[in-house]
Design an enzyme around this catalytic site. Structure first.
Site, short mmCIF file in Angstrom:
data_model
loop_
_atom_site.label_atom_id
_atom_site.label_comp_id
_atom_site.label_asym_id
_atom_site.label_seq_id
_atom_site.Cartn_x
_atom_site.Cartn_y
_atom_site.Cartn_z
N HIS A 178 -2.16 12.24 -5.86
CA HIS A 178 -1.88 10.82 -5.67
C HIS A 178 -0.94 10.28 -6.75
CE1 HIS A 178 -3.46 6.50 -5.04
NE2 HIS A 178 -2.95 6.87 -3.89
N LYS A 180 2.20 9.16 -9.18
CA LYS A 180 3.52 8.52 -9.00
C LYS A 180 4.22 8.52 -10.35
CE LYS A 180 1.01 6.49 -5.54
NZ LYS A 180 -0.45 6.34 -5.44
N ASP A 185 15.93 12.57 -17.82
CA ASP A 185 16.39 13.19 -19.07
C ASP A 185 15.29 13.28 -20.12
OD1 ASP A 185 18.95 13.67 -18.16
OD2 ASP A 185 19.78 11.81 -18.94
N HIS A 423 -1.55 -3.24 -3.71
CA HIS A 423 -1.54 -1.80 -3.93
C HIS A 423 -1.58 -1.47 -5.40
CE1 HIS A 423 -0.12 2.45 -3.62
NE2 HIS A 423 -0.90 2.40 -2.55
N LYS A 425 -2.87 -1.05 -9.30
CA LYS A 425 -4.10 -0.55 -9.92
C LYS A 425 -4.04 -0.88 -11.41
CE LYS A 425 -2.66 2.65 -6.61
NZ LYS A 425 -3.28 2.12 -5.44
N ASP A 430 -10.41 -6.94 -22.34
CA ASP A 430 -10.45 -8.00 -23.36
C ASP A 430 -9.08 -8.61 -23.63
OD1 ASP A 430 -13.21 -8.00 -23.79
OD2 ASP A 430 -13.08 -6.36 -25.25
#
Length: 533
Positions: A178, A180, A185, A423, A425, A430
């Site tokens: 999953h 991404k 470079d 979508h 996450k 704090d």
């Protein structure tokens, strides 16, 4: 979006067959010759490496970051990073669609390879659609290699055949990458929740996914590159040319090149982004120091490719969910969570209950039933909603139609015409530390998907993320879910509070796109699928 929802539903409906035939097999192409490779060892020889070398030295022990919350910014920065790369490009994605934005980025990758950049592309195979396999034609270019994580044997797109294979080999195929990640470079990286597709860049005419990336420079980038190398060289990363019907030819590459060139000239989305790309902003300003990064300590967290083996104690490796949970457990005043899919499981519920018992405020933003792209995931969430509210957790569910697009990542014009869903996450600890990455607060992310993310010690970035949370959770944009007293005072019921046309509205029945979706969600709650969600 995670594993294709229709396949998961099929797994639930055919649970008996799964239990009978759930032993894992080797992926197709497992015996094909694979040659290990590694990230660029001397990024300083490139323009990007030189640009961030001095700032990194001026901030010892820290890396530079910039949050990207607008979908258009997510696309433009990716295109600019690809155009700026001089030696290497590494791309690792759960989804790489060949839709409008996907073709534009594919075209940019091909141009980079033409000027001598070594390109490695690792994609998952759990949610591919008809047409996505055109990406494999890039493998005919001498500077590009494509690998597929845990591929299906069947390479077509007939749902019945794909679902049948999934049922027979669920022990292997239910396990997905999953992640991404993009690295240019070994000097500049982009990590977060966005896949490569129109909806994630918020230009899809029908649906928008509000998401976040974080641009990273400095010492954390070689760590991100190392994580890519670990996955690239893993046994489940199969060269695309080893798969049936996926051996690219020069003719196929030429055909793809012609198609991509035509798309660039005729695509309305290409015209929309061309003016911004011509300015080379925001990347040019970031590289020049005119748009300074936030420099802060950070920890890279990610799962090993053989996550299941690590969880079972069979092999050494890394698990990221316990690391994020450890930071969350140290929260003293406030935990803010943004997650499109909320299925906490027993361990997640214990964590939330412990935080509430210690007096910490816990606020969570997730998708409403009407906004979710995966009704079965929402059905799993429905099991936990009342217990969370009873523990004092504050729940917000984003609406499919936003009254105020501020903070959504989309334009006001787009907000009026498309359906919106979360979508992103994010975990905000704090308001001092921030997690951003690919991991949802659900059982699938904890046990069945590999994930990646960064925990950044930055009050400035944490406050930015908290401000976006505040913008999305205004009453015009979401439902505040509460437990309200019944009219007879004998118990409580769920209630959804929002504002419509300037007036407060309360629903005693869960808002949905239509009665069938609500009924479908209720039926799905009866299936033992929480571990799959």
């Amino acid at each position: 979006m995670r594993l294709a929802p229709r396949l998961r539903r099929c797994a639930g409906l055919f649970a008996v067959a799964v239990l009978a035939a759930g032993c894992a097999t080797l992926p197709p192409g497992a015996g094909y010759p694979r040659y290990p490779s590694a990230a660029l060892q001397v990024p300083e020889v490139t323009a990007l490496g030189r640009a961030f070398d001095d700032p990194a030295r001026a901030h010892p022990g820290r890396s530079g970051f910039r949050l990207l919350s607008a979908g258009a910014d997510g696309f433009v920065v990716r295109a600019e990073m690809i155009d700026a790369a001089q030696r290497t490009l590494d791309l690792e994605y759960f989804i790489f669609r060949q839709d409008a934005t996907g073709q534009l980025l594919t075209s940019a990758v091909l141009r980079a390879a033409d000027r001598g950049v070594r390109v490695r592309v690792l994609v998952d195979d759990g949610d591919t659609l008809d047409g996505d396999e055109r990406l494999f034609a890039l493998g005919a270019h001498p500077n590009i290699e494509i690998r597929v994580f845990n591929p299906f044997s069947y390479r077509g797109h007939l749902f019945a055949l794909r679902a049948f294979e999934f049922v027979l080999d669920s022990g292997r195929l239910d396990y997905r990458m999953h992640n991404k990640l993009m690295v240019a470079d070994n000097a500049l990286a982009l990590v977060g929740g966005r896949n490569i597709a129109d909806a994630y860049f918020q230009v899809d005419p029908d649906s928008q996914f509000g998401d976040d990336d974080v641009l990273a420079a400095g010492p954390v980038v070689p760590q991100l590159s190392k994580s890519f190398d670990v996955f690239w060289n893993a046994s489940l990363a199969i060269p695309a040319r080893a798969l049936a019907g996926s051996v690219p030819s020069g003719a196929e590459l030429a055909k793809l090149r012609k198609s991509l060139d035509a798309h660039r000239q005729t695509s309305g989305i290409s015209a929309e982004f061309s003016a911004r790309l011509a300015t080379k902003e925001p990347l040019a300003g970031i590289v020049a120091g005119k748009m300074p990064l936030v420099w802060a300590p950070a920890e890279l967290v990610y799962d090993s490719p053989d996550k299941k083996g690590v969880e079972r104690g069979e092999v050494a490796g890394r698990l990221m969910a316990p690391e994020v949970a450890k930071v969350a457990a140290a929260t003293r005043a406030e935990l803010i969570v943004v997650t499109p899919y909320l299925v906490p499981g027993e361990s997640g519920m214990r964590l939330l209950a412990r935080l509430r018992a210690q007096g910490a405020r816990v606020r969570i933003l997730t998708n409403s039933l009407e906004a979710t792209s995966e009704t079965e995931a929402h059905a799993g969430y429905m099991h936990y909603r009342r217990p969370m509210l009873e523990d004092g957790v504050e729940l917000y569910e984003v609406r499919a139609s936003l009254g105020n697009p501020h903070g959504s990542g989309e334009s006001r014009a787009t907000a009026r015409t498309t359906s919106y869903a979360l979508h992103a996450k994010l975990f905000i600890f704090d308001r001092k530390r921030l997690y951003v990455g690919s991991m949802n607060f659900d059982e699938r992310s904890h046990h069945l998907n590999t994930e990646i993310g960064l925990i950044i010690d930055s009050p400035e970035l944490a406050q930015q993320a908290a401000a976006r949370f505040a913008a999305i959770t205004v009453p015009q944009n979401c439902y505040r879910v509460t437990l309200d007293r019944d009219a007879n005072g004998g118990g409580t019921h769920l209630a959804w509070h929002t504002v419509e046309s300037g007036r407060p509205v309360t629903y005693a029945i869960e808002p949905a796109r239509d009665p069938w979706q609500r009924m479908q969600a209720q039926l799905l709650t009866m299936l033992p699928l929480d571990g799959e969600l």
